[in-house]
Design an enzyme around this catalytic site. Structure first.
Site, PDB file in Angstrom:
ATOM      1  CG  HIS A 168      29.094 -53.499   9.586  1.00 60.21           C
ATOM      2  ND1 HIS A 168      29.205 -52.375   8.789  1.00 60.21           N
ATOM      3  CD2 HIS A 168      27.771 -53.748   9.700  1.00 60.21           C
ATOM      4  CE1 HIS A 168      27.987 -51.956   8.449  1.00 60.21           C
ATOM      5  NE2 HIS A 168      27.093 -52.779   8.997  1.00 60.21           N
ATOM      6  CB  SER A 289      57.342 -69.448   8.986  1.00 59.95           C
ATOM      7  OG  SER A 289      58.418 -68.624   9.376  1.00 59.95           O
ATOM      8  CE  LYS A 295      53.427 -67.325  10.432  1.00 64.92           C
ATOM      9  NZ  LYS A 295      52.540 -66.197  10.478  1.00 64.92           N
TER      10      LYS A 295
END
Ligand code: ARG
Length: 472
Positions: A168, A289, A295
């Site tokens: 999960h 980016s 980034k």
């Protein structure tokens, strides 16, 4: 039909099949029905098939030795022309088959017109696709093997590296990174098996089925099959020219392969995020980016994940294309090529990306270890410890649940509680409990086939290498 090609815009006789036509094909229809813009990718396979067909025809006496040599030489020259990019592809000639046949006649004269004896474009195209796909399957298989080899090497290097295992996406139990990588390898091994299984059904020769019913010439189908490296001729002429189940199977393989690669991609993307920070992907597999200078985006795994959509689409396209087609060949089947080609290209590109990228990723071991230490991932080990002390598993589960709840209150991990604190929940807990609460103890204890213990991971790597080596 004369040797000189009349202009197809005005004269139907310009077509190889123009004899019964009294008006020229509509220009739009010509473009709409043509496949040469994409099926020229099978040009060399088309020539390979024609060479085998012509050789067989000469061996059974339908063509003379001299005719065969003229045809074979002409076809070989055309192959050179195609490879050099000099072949004059023409939409008027509709598809790869008629382009090459017309060119042959242009080059060697009337003998070229004998090549199509005892054959139809229907068995010809089925042969070409199978030859083309077989070549792709072999390249994809080799690339899959390259990826798996790198993956197993990495798994071995990371056999002792501890990370959280998830269910999960919640921290569940500690595992070794090597074990996690071997899970990917297990998926890919099954993909390889599926690919090789598909190859068996691809590698049958439909040549000789002709248009649909076979041919009245004394052809030798086993001979053409042999010349083309096929395992055997296909069984039924109607089926041979019409079914594309082998291409559908291949697309199903690519859909599963990409599904697996997309799952691995998703994990790479998560792990490369600053929230997880488990791995470093080399800069050469990432992009920046244009607005956010900080980034470093994991574009390659993201794209692999995204490309799963297109191969799944191709599978559905081919299934839908085939559905409800009456026997035998229908022009619908011309639509099989673009999805098939793209599925093969995509699978090959994605495997290449992974095979290059995976061995180059760097595990941030301290971060993985620290994450595994959080989230009470050794709680099951504590329960198993209590069971060994004679407590029933359900009762042990309850005791550990209370201990975890107490540890959460104290803002500590289980291993950070004192013996006295732990003993509040069970008098059976002794000082030896701390061994089972360590992450190393937890993974080492899962020491059976398929388990996460470092020794098992090393054994599984050795096993995987034997399995991979057995392929050649
Ligand atoms: N271009 C065709 C295809 O890809 C070749 C077979 C055409 N056969 C025919 N009878 N029109 O399926």
């Amino acid at each position: 039909m004369s040797n000189d090609k009349p202009d197809s815009a005005t004269n139907p006789a310009a077509k190889l099949w123009g004899g019964r036509f009294s008006e020229a094909t509509d220009a739009f229809v010509e473009r709409f029905t043509a496949s040469v813009t994409f099926d020229q990718r099978m040009a060399l396979e088309d020539i390979q098939g024609s060479l085998a067909h012509a050789q067989m025809l000469s061996e059974v006496g339908v063509l003379s030795g001299d005719e065969y040599h003229q045809i074979a030489n002409g076809l070989k020259e055309i192959a050179v022309e195609i490879e050099a990019g000099d072949f004059p592809w023409s939409v008027q000639m509709e598809d790869v088959h008629m382009n090459i046949e017309a060119r042959l006649t242009e080059r060697i004269g009337a003998t070229g017109k004998k090549l199509h004896t005892g054959r139809s474009r229907n068995d010809q195209v089925a042969t070409d696709i199978r030859l083309w796909l077989r070549g792709r399957i072999d390249r994809i298989g080799a690339e899959l093997t390259r990826l798996q080899t790198g993956l197993v090497d990495l798994a071995e290097r990371e056999a002792d590296t501890i990370m959280p295992g998830f269910t999960h996406l919640q921290s569940a139990q500690p595992v070794t990174f090597g074990h996690h990588l071997l899970a990917w390898n297990a998926m890919l091994s099954r993909d390889f098996e599926r690919l090789m299984d598909c190859r068996k059904r691809v590698n049958r020769s439909p040549l000789g089925a002709a248009a649909l019913a076979g041919t009245s010439y004394p052809i030798d189908r086993a001979r053409t099959a042999e010349l083309l490296g096929f395992d055997a001729p296909t069984e039924n002429s109607l089926d041979s020219v019409s079914d594309r189940d082998f291409a559908i199977e291949f697309c199903a393989f690519t859909a599963l392969l990409l599904t697996h690669l997309s799952r691995a991609s998703e994990e790479l993307v998560l792990w490369a995020s600053s929230q997880f920070d488990f791995i470093d992907l080399p800069d050469r597999f990432c992009t920046g980016s244009s607005i956010m200078p900080q980034k470093k985006n994991p574009d390659v795994p993201e794209l692999v994940r995204g490309k799963t959509g297109r191969v799944n689409g191709h599978l559905i396209a081919l299934l839908t294309l085939m559905k409800s087609q009456p026997l035998a060949y229908n022009k619908d089947n011309q639509e099989d090529k673009e999805p098939l080609f793209d599925a093969a290209d995509t699978a090959l590109d994605c495997l290449r990306a992974f095979a290059d990228m995976v061995p180059a990723l760097k595990a941030k071991k301290e971060n993985m270890l620290a994450a595994a230490a959080k989230g009470f991932s050794t709680a099951t080990d504590l329960a198993d410890y209590l069971v060994r002390k004679g407590i029933a598993f359900r009762d042990a589960h309850e005791i550990v649940g209370q201990s975890v709840s107490f540890a959460i209150e104290q803002q500590k991990d289980l291993a950070e509680l004192s013996l006295e604190q732990l003993q509040q929940f069970s008098a059976d807990i002794g000082a030896d409990v701390f061994e089972v609460l360590t992450l190393e103890g937890s993974v080492a204890a899962r020491n059976h086939i398929g388990g996460t213990a470092p020794d098992q991971v090393r054994a599984a790597c050795a096993q995987a290498r034997v399995q991979i080596k057995g392929r050649h």
